[in-house]
Every structure is written in structure tokens, then in C-alpha cells.
Design an enzyme around this catalytic site. Structure first.
Site, PDB file in Angstrom:
ATOM      1  N   GLY A  37       0.917  -1.140   0.023  1.00  0.00           N
ATOM      2  CA  GLY A  37       0.204  -0.060  -0.056  1.00  0.00           C
ATOM      3  C   GLY A  37       0.827   1.175  -0.140  1.00  0.00           C
ATOM      4  O   GLY A  37       1.964   1.207  -0.391  1.00  0.00           O
ATOM      5  N   GLY A  42       5.166   4.584  -8.707  1.00  0.00           N
ATOM      6  CA  GLY A  42       6.174   3.543  -8.871  1.00  0.00           C
ATOM      7  C   GLY A  42       5.264   2.012  -8.908  1.00  0.00           C
ATOM      8  O   GLY A  42       5.372   1.213  -9.872  1.00  0.00           O
ATOM      9  N   HIS A  43       4.392   2.105  -8.035  1.00  0.00           N
ATOM     10  CA  HIS A  43       3.454   0.935  -7.758  1.00  0.00           C
ATOM     11  C   HIS A  43       2.352   0.931  -9.172  1.00  0.00           C
ATOM     12  O   HIS A  43       2.171   0.031  -9.452  1.00  0.00           O
ATOM     13  CB  HIS A  43       2.602   0.996  -6.663  1.00  0.00           C
ATOM     14  CG  HIS A  43       3.011   0.922  -5.265  1.00  0.00           C
ATOM     15  ND1 HIS A  43       3.548   2.256  -4.431  1.00  0.00           N
ATOM     16  CD2 HIS A  43       3.902   0.000  -4.709  1.00  0.00           C
ATOM     17  CE1 HIS A  43       4.164   1.577  -3.574  1.00  0.00           C
ATOM     18  NE2 HIS A  43       4.410   0.372  -3.551  1.00  0.00           N
ATOM     19  N   GLN A 159      15.892  -6.999  -3.278  1.00  0.00           N
ATOM     20  CA  GLN A 159      14.615  -7.660  -2.836  1.00  0.00           C
ATOM     21  C   GLN A 159      14.363  -8.523  -4.162  1.00  0.00           C
ATOM     22  O   GLN A 159      14.049  -9.547  -4.219  1.00  0.00           O
ATOM     23  CB  GLN A 159      13.537  -6.786  -2.602  1.00  0.00           C
ATOM     24  CG  GLN A 159      12.052  -7.231  -2.710  1.00  0.00           C
ATOM     25  CD  GLN A 159      11.013  -6.495  -2.170  1.00  0.00           C
ATOM     26  OE1 GLN A 159      10.688  -6.142  -0.997  1.00  0.00           O
ATOM     27  NE2 GLN A 159      10.514  -5.577  -3.032  1.00  0.00           N
TER      28      GLN A 159
HETATM   29  O1  PAF Z   1       8.219  -4.227  -1.900  1.00  0.00           O
HETATM   30  C1  PAF Z   1       7.308  -4.313  -1.041  1.00  0.00           C
HETATM   31  O2  PAF Z   1       6.261  -3.514  -1.176  1.00  0.00           O
HETATM   32  C2  PAF Z   1       7.314  -5.360  -0.296  1.00  0.00           C
HETATM   33  O3  PAF Z   1       8.566  -5.868   0.131  1.00  0.00           O
HETATM   34  C3  PAF Z   1       6.575  -6.665  -0.908  1.00  0.00           C
HETATM   35  C4  PAF Z   1       7.137  -7.186  -2.116  1.00  0.00           C
HETATM   36  C5  PAF Z   1       5.145  -6.147  -1.488  1.00  0.00           C
HETATM   37  C6  PAF Z   1       6.421  -7.815   0.104  1.00  0.00           C
HETATM   38  O4  PAF Z   1       5.730  -7.432   1.450  1.00  0.00           O
END
Ligand code: PAF
Length: 288
Positions: A37, A42-43, A159
């Protein structure tokens, strides 16, 4: 299934699986966009890339407690589900999975996924347990939804590589796609934690990207990397950063350290940095 506004929303794994199964039997393909959230451009760029790669887009909204350390910002992490739902609706997300914590971590839940060295260096060193939490929750989300493709931002490059390693090691049948970092006009990478910056700190923040680019230039031109990194540390401190966790040049796949003797034609390189500015810990990276 639907909450009043926003995309159709499910809150249980059973409902998520039922929705995906219906699509699968109709021949649809599925893209997954995991988020915590506090959405920003970017999202939304992940959602747009998801639409380009599958016929149905499932977004997830879950602030994952297992990836926060004891002294980190789990309780204060920005949360505004109504705003996030509206933004997901604008981007025509087909389904939102927004589980409560007991859906993700049932009673007596104890399984954790540790990808080893890739998850204990750099951010894994400064945020112990962080990548175990990320790998575990992403594995759960992938196994719950079984998408064709799942999308993650390159801004969180370590990540992304940890998730690729985990998916490959566990033979999870999904394509992991990295999406380029979205930046403000002055170069600052978008991040939900930029909200912690004061106006003064916000002005200083692009120094991180600028320093990473200078180190990348030194690496590309065969310059003195240790000197470029030292200069970068000084520049960040002068700009107002209180401390620098790391500035480093790594093999993008293995995260092995790259130095002057490494043939950059043969190794995919990445310059990565993390530094503290006020209450925010900023991370960023540049491709070589
Ligand atoms: O990058 C994120 O927002 C978080 O690390 C993810 C990949 C949703 C995992 O909780």
C-alpha cells in the site's frame, strides 16, 4: 466480493483462489502485483506493466509484519486503504487481495524462507531478517494466487534478486519481472518512505542518486572505484545524510563485490546504496 468503491476485493485465500480459478477456466492469464500500500507512481507503473503482460491483474495490499525489525516502522508505516483502493481502481486492477494478518500467518505459523547469502548481505546485514520476511510473504502470495507473472520494482533491486532466487530454488512456476524505477524530476526514486522527509531533507535526497551515478561512471571508465566510493560517502554526509550504510558495486546476479579487476563486459554490474536522511532510510541503485 466487492467493497463499496475500488476494485473487486477479496480478503481470504479461498476467495482469491476461487476468482483466479474462474479466470483460468476462461483461458485468462494472471499477473500479480504485490504491494504494502501507500501507493505511488512506482506501484502504478507495476500495474501498467502487469496489464501489458497478462489479461487479468491481481494486486495485493498487505503490510507484512515479518519483514519489519523490532525498531522499524511497522506501527507507523503509512496506511490509507481507501486511497489505495481508488488508485487501484483508476488503473483498472481486476482484483484486490487485501488479507487480514490471520489469513497470511495462521495460528502456529512457523515456516520461513531463507535464501542465504543473497539475503544476508547489504540490506540483509543492516535489516536482519528483512529478506526472510519478504521471501516468505512473497512465496505465500505466489502460491495463493499462482499467477503467470509477478512484477516488482527495480528500486528494491536486492529484494527483486532475492525473490528471483527463491522462485528458482523452490521451482515456483511463475515469471518474475523487474520494472524500472520511477523517479521524481530531480532523480529521487519514488518510495513510500519519502513521506518521512522534511522539505529540507527532500531537497537533499537526490544526492543519493547523483552519487550512485558518479560511482557508475567511475566503474564504466575503469576509474578508481574505492576513491569514487569515498567521495560519494563524503558528498552524502555534506548533503545532510546522517549515516551511509553502504555504497557498493556488485555483480547484479550474485551480489559478489566488483572491483577494478572485474571485466564489466562479462558481469552484469549494479551500483547500490543505502543512507539515512532524517527519519528515512533511502535506498537506490543504478545499472552498469
Ligand atoms: O516491496 C514491497 O512493497 C514489499 O516488500 C512486498 C514485495 C510487497 C512484500 O511485502
Amino acid at each position: 466480493m466487492s467493497d463499496s468503491s475500488g476494485p473487486p476485493t477479496v480478503r481470504t485465500v479461498a476467495d482469491l483462489r476461487a476468482a483466479v480459478a474462474t479466470w483460468r477456466s476462461a483461458g485468462e492469464t494472471i499477473a500479480l502485483v504485490p504491494t504494502m500500500g501507500a501507493l505511488h507512481e512506482g506501484h502504478l507503473s507495476l500495474v501498467r506493466a502487469a496489464h501489458a503482460n497478462a489479461s487479468k491483474v491481481v494486486a495485493t495490499l498487505f503490510v507484512n509484519p515479518t519483514q519489519f525489525g523490532e525498531n522499524e516502522d511497522l506501527s507507523t508505516y503509512p496506511r490509507d486503504e481507501d486511497r489505495d483502493r481508488e488508485l487501484f481502481a483508476q488503473e483498472k486492477v481486476d482484483l484486490l487481495f487485501a488479507p487480514a494478518i490471520d489469513q497470511m500467518y495462521g495460528e502456529n505459523d512457523s515456516t520461513r524462507i531463507d535464501v542465504g547469502e543473497l539475503g544476508t548481505c547489504l540490506d540483509g546485514e543492516y535489516r536482519p531478517g528483512f529478506f526472510v520476511g519478504v521471501a516468505t510473504v512473497v512465496a505465500k502470495l505466489l502460491l495463493q494466487s499462482l499467477p503467470d507473472v509477478a512484477l516488482f520494482g527495480e528500486k528494491d533491486f536486492q529484494q527483486l534478486q532475492v525473490i528471483r532466487r527463491m522462485v528458482s530454488d523452490l521451482h515456483i512456476p511463475v515469471e518474475i519481472m523487474g520494472v524500472p524505477t520511477v523517479r521524481e524530476a530531480d532523480g529521487l526514486a519514488l518510495s513510500s518512505r519519502n513521506a518521512y522527509l522534511t522539505p529540507e531533507e527532500r531537497e537533499a535526497a537526490p544526492a543519493l542518486y547523483s552519487v550512485l551515478n558518479k560511482i557508475a561512471d567511475a566503474a564504466r571508465s575503469g576509474g578508481d572505484l574505492p576513491a569514487a566510493i569515498d567521495d560519494g560517502m563524503d558528498e552524502l554526509r555534506a548533503a545532510g545524510f546522517s549515516s551511509v550504510d553502504y555504497l557498493t558495486v556488485r555483480n547484479a546476479d550474485t551480489f559478489a563485490v566488483i572491483d577494478a579487476s572485474t571485466d564489466l563486459q562479462r558481469f552484469p554490474g549494479r551500483v547500490l546504496g543505502a543512507a539515512h536522511l532524517g527519519k528515512a532510510r533511502l535506498i537506490d541503485n543504478v545499472k552498469l
